[in-house]
Design a protein around this motif. Structure first.
Motif, short mmCIF file in Angstrom:
data_model
loop_
_atom_site.label_atom_id
_atom_site.label_comp_id
_atom_site.label_asym_id
_atom_site.label_seq_id
_atom_site.Cartn_x
_atom_site.Cartn_y
_atom_site.Cartn_z
N ILE A 195 0.84 -1.20 0.00
CA ILE A 195 0.00 0.00 0.00
C ILE A 195 0.87 1.25 0.00
O ILE A 195 1.60 1.51 0.97
N GLY A 196 0.81 2.01 -1.07
CA GLY A 196 1.56 3.26 -1.14
C GLY A 196 0.87 4.35 -0.34
O GLY A 196 -0.33 4.57 -0.48
N CYS A 197 1.63 5.06 0.51
CA CYS A 197 1.05 6.09 1.37
C CYS A 197 0.86 7.42 0.65
O CYS A 197 0.19 8.31 1.17
N GLY A 198 1.51 7.59 -0.50
CA GLY A 198 1.42 8.86 -1.21
C GLY A 198 2.26 9.94 -0.55
O GLY A 198 2.19 11.11 -0.93
N ALA A 199 3.08 9.57 0.44
CA ALA A 199 3.98 10.46 1.17
C ALA A 199 4.65 9.59 2.24
O ALA A 199 4.74 8.37 2.07
N VAL A 200 5.11 10.22 3.33
CA VAL A 200 5.65 9.44 4.43
C VAL A 200 4.52 8.61 5.03
O VAL A 200 3.35 8.94 4.90
N CYS A 201 4.85 7.49 5.69
CA CYS A 201 3.84 6.65 6.32
C CYS A 201 3.86 6.81 7.84
O CYS A 201 4.94 6.69 8.44
N PRO A 202 2.74 7.06 8.50
CA PRO A 202 1.43 7.32 7.90
C PRO A 202 1.34 8.73 7.35
O PRO A 202 1.89 9.67 7.93
N SER A 203 0.64 8.86 6.24
CA SER A 203 0.40 10.16 5.64
C SER A 203 -1.06 10.55 5.86
O SER A 203 -1.84 9.78 6.40
N SER A 204 -1.41 11.74 5.43
CA SER A 204 -2.81 12.17 5.54
C SER A 204 -3.70 11.26 4.70
O SER A 204 -4.80 10.89 5.11
N TRP A 205 -3.21 10.91 3.49
CA TRP A 205 -3.99 10.04 2.61
C TRP A 205 -4.14 8.66 3.22
O TRP A 205 -5.25 8.11 3.27
N SER A 206 -3.03 8.08 3.68
CA SER A 206 -3.10 6.72 4.20
C SER A 206 -3.84 6.66 5.53
O SER A 206 -4.47 5.65 5.86
N SER A 207 -3.79 7.75 6.31
CA SER A 207 -4.53 7.78 7.58
C SER A 207 -6.03 7.73 7.34
O SER A 207 -6.77 7.07 8.07
N ALA A 208 -6.48 8.44 6.30
CA ALA A 208 -7.91 8.40 5.96
C ALA A 208 -8.32 6.99 5.57
O ALA A 208 -9.38 6.50 5.98
N PHE A 209 -7.50 6.33 4.76
CA PHE A 209 -7.78 4.95 4.36
C PHE A 209 -7.68 4.02 5.56
O PHE A 209 -8.47 3.07 5.69
N SER A 210 -6.73 4.28 6.46
CA SER A 210 -6.57 3.46 7.65
C SER A 210 -7.84 3.41 8.47
O SER A 210 -8.20 2.37 9.03
N LYS A 211 -8.51 4.57 8.57
CA LYS A 211 -9.75 4.62 9.36
C LYS A 211 -10.79 3.66 8.79
O LYS A 211 -11.49 2.96 9.53
N VAL A 212 -10.87 3.58 7.47
CA VAL A 212 -11.80 2.65 6.83
C VAL A 212 -11.42 1.21 7.17
O VAL A 212 -12.28 0.38 7.49
N LEU A 213 -10.12 0.91 7.12
CA LEU A 213 -9.65 -0.45 7.41
C LEU A 213 -9.89 -0.82 8.87
O LEU A 213 -10.32 -1.94 9.18
N ILE A 214 -9.60 0.13 9.77
CA ILE A 214 -9.82 -0.12 11.20
C ILE A 214 -11.28 -0.43 11.47
O ILE A 214 -11.61 -1.36 12.21
N ASP A 215 -12.15 0.36 10.85
CA ASP A 215 -13.59 0.16 11.05
C ASP A 215 -14.06 -1.18 10.50
O ASP A 215 -15.15 -1.65 10.86
N ASN A 216 -13.25 -1.79 9.64
CA ASN A 216 -13.59 -3.10 9.09
C ASN A 216 -12.79 -4.23 9.74
O ASN A 216 -12.67 -5.32 9.19
N GLY A 217 -12.24 -3.95 10.92
CA GLY A 217 -11.60 -4.98 11.72
C GLY A 217 -10.22 -5.40 11.27
O GLY A 217 -9.76 -6.49 11.62
N ILE A 218 -9.54 -4.54 10.51
CA ILE A 218 -8.19 -4.88 10.01
C ILE A 218 -7.14 -4.20 10.88
O ILE A 218 -7.23 -2.99 11.17
N ASP A 219 -6.14 -4.97 11.31
CA ASP A 219 -5.04 -4.44 12.11
C ASP A 219 -4.04 -3.78 11.16
O ASP A 219 -3.28 -4.46 10.47
N ILE A 220 -4.04 -2.46 11.11
CA ILE A 220 -3.20 -1.77 10.13
C ILE A 220 -1.71 -1.85 10.46
O ILE A 220 -0.88 -1.57 9.61
N LYS A 221 -1.38 -2.26 11.69
CA LYS A 221 0.04 -2.35 12.07
C LYS A 221 0.76 -3.45 11.31
O LYS A 221 1.99 -3.40 11.18
N VAL A 222 0.03 -4.45 10.82
CA VAL A 222 0.69 -5.58 10.15
C VAL A 222 0.65 -5.46 8.63
O VAL A 222 1.11 -6.37 7.92
N LEU A 223 0.12 -4.36 8.11
CA LEU A 223 0.04 -4.19 6.66
C LEU A 223 1.36 -3.71 6.08
O LEU A 223 2.24 -3.20 6.80
N ARG A 224 1.52 -3.83 4.76
CA ARG A 224 2.74 -3.43 4.07
C ARG A 224 2.57 -2.01 3.54
O ARG A 224 2.08 -1.79 2.44
#
Length: 314
Positions: free
Chosen positions: A143-172
């Motif tokens: 998953i490209g963050c579009g900047a440094v990780c976490p970025s503003s873009w990836s943080s917004a996507f992270s919220k969607v993933l968190i709400d769907n029960g995904i542990d974002i700490k183990v993602l690439r």
């Protein structure tokens, strides 16, 4: 006492006389991305208003931390200004201690919703399929963050993933030097999906190199009506994205801020700026200095809440 009085008089005269030489406009993002494009439109408008060059300097190192840190450390004389975007994550990543007190707010002019992009020939046709894949095999997608990780873009996507029960700490998660560089890496196959705004991907969308799976907005963007929202595919997907604003270093004289705030509102409302922003699909959002300061504090609180929920901070 006489020397102190002379210093105050000189400072006041300098503020009244501002600008009497070129102004540097720091853009903490790479050339060709959304922040760069909007900054150059502002620079053109400011040059027209004040009769001095406003020279854009790109400082994208460290996902933008170099540029916004340089801006915060600049002399508050009005000759170094910059474009500020979602800065709050940097402090929690141990990359400085930048807060709303590090800057002088002038005016916000933009808010863009995040989006999820794939290469044109990607196996993924919907955001729902990406989420399903990550649930079953969290390491299967880069998953490209579009900047440094976490970025503003990836943080917004992270919220969607968190709400769907995904542990974002183990993602690439894969960082890049801004959205433009991230899109190039996406097309080259270095990442499987990329988080960035739709306008930043517009040229590659038009060229058929990239597809946008979803925009994290409450409704479809008028400039990109064929791009579905995340909520159309995943129930209750939270919107999120990036703000952009003109700021100076802390301590900028009120006389200079007054001039800039008036000029920014005029530029924002101008037919040229509105057309440039709308045609490229950039979201229009105006706040003056007081509204921007309130928003910056809200941004800091919201960022801490999201990162804490993601386990990024304790």
């Amino acid at each position: 006492m006489a020397a102190f009085a002379l210093g105050l008089a000189t400072s006041a005269a300098s503020a009244d006389d501002w600008p009497n030489r070129p102004v540097t406009l720091i853009v903490a993002a790479g050339a060709g991305g959304g922040t760069d494009a909007t900054a150059r439109w502002l620079a053109a408008g400011l040059e027209q208003k004040f009769g001095q060059p406003f020279n854009v300097v790109n400082r994208a190192e460290g996902g933008g931390i170099a540029g916004i840190t340089e801006l915060s450390n600049a002399k508050p004389d009005g000759y170094t200004l910059g474009i500020l975007f979602n800065y709050a994550p940097f402090r929690h990543l141990g990359m400085g201690n930048l807060t709303s007190e590090s800057y002088t707010p002038i005016a916000q002019y933009n808010f863009d919703f995040a989006a999820v992009h794939v290469k044109a020939d990607s196996q993924f046709k919907t955001l729902a399929k990406v989420v399903e894949k990550l649930k079953g095999d969290p390491q299967s997608i880069a998953i490209g963050c579009g900047a440094v990780c976490p970025s503003s873009w990836s943080s917004a996507f992270s919220k969607v993933l968190i709400d769907n029960g995904i542990d974002i700490k183990v993602l690439r998660w894969v960082p890049s030097a801004g959205a433009a560089a991230g899109l190039q890496e996406l097309v080259a196959g270095g990442v499987d999906i990329l988080t960035a705004s739709v306008p930043e991907a517009a040229s590659m969308l038009d060229a058929g190199e990239v597809r946008t799976l979803a925009v994290l907005a409450p409704e479809r963007l008028s400039a990109f009506p064929d791009v579905p929202t995340a909520g159309e595919q995943i129930p209750d997907a939270a919107p999120g994205g990036v703000f952009r604003a003109l700021v100076g270093p802390a301590g900028l004289p009120d006389e200079i801020v007054d001039k800039l705030e008036v000029a920014m509102e005029e530029i924002y409302n101008s037919e040229t700026f509105q057309k440039n922003m709308s045609e490229r699909g950039f979201g229009l959002q105006y706040r003056g200095r007081d509204g921007l300061l309130d928003w910056m504090k809200t941004h800091e609180q919201d960022t801490e809440t999201v990162l804490r929920a993601a386990g990024a901070i304790q």
